[in-house]
Design a protein around this motif. Sequence first.
Motif, PDB file in Angstrom:
ATOM      1  N   GLU A 122      61.891 -22.459 -22.420  1.00 17.00           N
ATOM      2  CA  GLU A 122      62.184 -22.946 -23.766  1.00 17.00           C
ATOM      3  C   GLU A 122      61.398 -22.094 -24.757  1.00 17.00           C
ATOM      4  O   GLU A 122      60.358 -21.515 -24.426  1.00 17.00           O
ATOM      5  CB  GLU A 122      61.847 -24.425 -23.923  1.00 17.00           C
TER       6      GLU A 122
ATOM      7  N   ASN B 288      60.081 -21.823 -28.979  1.00 16.68           N
ATOM      8  CA  ASN B 288      59.810 -22.638 -30.175  1.00 16.68           C
ATOM      9  C   ASN B 288      60.538 -22.071 -31.399  1.00 16.68           C
ATOM     10  O   ASN B 288      59.961 -21.384 -32.230  1.00 16.68           O
ATOM     11  CB  ASN B 288      58.299 -22.706 -30.447  1.00 16.68           C
TER      12      ASN B 288
ATOM     13  N   SER C 257      62.100 -24.131 -33.604  1.00 15.55           N
ATOM     14  CA  SER C 257      62.159 -25.158 -34.655  1.00 15.55           C
ATOM     15  C   SER C 257      61.387 -24.757 -35.900  1.00 15.55           C
ATOM     16  O   SER C 257      61.675 -25.242 -36.992  1.00 15.55           O
ATOM     17  CB  SER C 257      61.637 -26.499 -34.131  1.00 15.55           C
TER      18      SER C 257
ATOM     19  N   ASP D  39      64.020 -24.976 -28.520  1.00 14.80           N
ATOM     20  CA  ASP D  39      63.469 -26.334 -28.571  1.00 14.80           C
ATOM     21  C   ASP D  39      64.292 -27.235 -29.497  1.00 14.80           C
ATOM     22  O   ASP D  39      64.306 -28.462 -29.321  1.00 14.80           O
ATOM     23  CB  ASP D  39      61.999 -26.316 -28.986  1.00 14.80           C
TER      24      ASP D  39
ATOM     25  N   GLU E 284      65.629 -31.018 -28.645  1.00 15.80           N
ATOM     26  CA  GLU E 284      65.359 -32.152 -29.527  1.00 15.80           C
ATOM     27  C   GLU E 284      66.632 -32.872 -29.960  1.00 15.80           C
ATOM     28  O   GLU E 284      66.644 -34.089 -30.116  1.00 15.80           O
ATOM     29  CB  GLU E 284      64.595 -31.668 -30.767  1.00 15.80           C
TER      30      GLU E 284
END
Length: 421
Positions: free
Chosen positions: A233, A235, A237, A260, A264
């Motif tokens: 994964e 990051n 976001s 990510d 979510e």
Amino acid sequence: MKKIIGWSLLIYLVYVLAMFWYLFYGADTSIPSALKGTAADPATFLNAKELMLSEEYSKIRNLLFFVNLPYDWLLYFFILVLGFSMKFSTWSKAISKLSLVQTAIYLFYLSLLVEALSYPLKWISYTLSKNYQITTQAFSGWMKDLVIGFWVDYAIMFLIVSVLFMLIRKSGKRWWFYAWLCSVPFSLFLMFFQPVVIDPLYNDFYPLKDKELETKILALASKAEIPAEHVYEVNMSEKTNALNAYVTGIGSNSRIVLWDTTLERLNDEEILFIMAHEMGHYVMKHIYVGIAGYLLMTLIGLFIIHKLLTYIVNRWGRLFKIDKISDLSMLPLFLLLVSVLSFTASPVENAVSRHQERAADTYAMELTHEQDAAIRTFQELTKAGLSQVNPPYLVKLLRYGHPTMLERITYLETYDQEEQK
């Protein structure tokens, strides 16, 4: 010279106006009446505001794409005819007699000028995405990525250009073939090291944190008879609200990557469908098919560029201020031809990619049998990215390496019916 520049700008302006009319008024992006009310109809999963924003954002973003492409061509053309390329070459030769140093200096001047002149359109694209809440990245972070990208591109271009001009100077008319031979190991090298060297410069990658979801993915991978130790994964976001997952790398560095934001926004069934889709690419070896196709296109492209360079320099060398193709000042013409040929080949490349994506969708359905989850996945992808469900034909032809959302959702809705035929 004034006539050439004037006509070039006029043609570009007419082209931009034509594309504006086509995208905003001429193209039909409505949903076919037979599909209204189905899961493919955005009115069934987007509210009125989201529908309006998706149309606005997609039209402006597509216009920027069509504006930017010939803009790059104009940049290279004007850099040649206005003598900037020749001046950069002269300055680099005055500083050093070593060809590698000359290449490094010339390429820095050229890259810096192109980056500066391209910056306004890049900033407009960033601002647009920010205003429509697709991008969440701060301006400082965006500028940091831009600077990193500049130096990464510069380093790669330095290696390519150094070898290219060495081959042109030493190999005569066969430089294009030797350049292609060199491109084979170099391309494989980049694809092997990109996931572990280049990509981490922009984002943090780590093994999937959700161990319960990881167990489900491992079970799915076992069912597909493929290794799953390369699921990561990233990051995203802090940079975007969009959703994505992809396959990257080759050999021991190949990996499946989940944003990510995807983790979510989607539930486990939807994520497993995406995983199955990416596993489909792995099982059907689409990455290796893509490499083979890229190398074939590179061979054909270099041969065509060799012929065009010889013809253009012999006929219009004075206009472009190029005496021979072995001069460093020829580089903008080479990059211009590469860009034009890449654009010319893009409909074929996109068509092949769309075929592979459809095959991966089919594989995911066969592996998961989660029709509802698959449909919801594409609906959520549309909502998160404010994507047009049914884009204009030229946009699909020249931009879409995936089937349109209208095509993907409709296919999934009729999947069971097709299986029974």
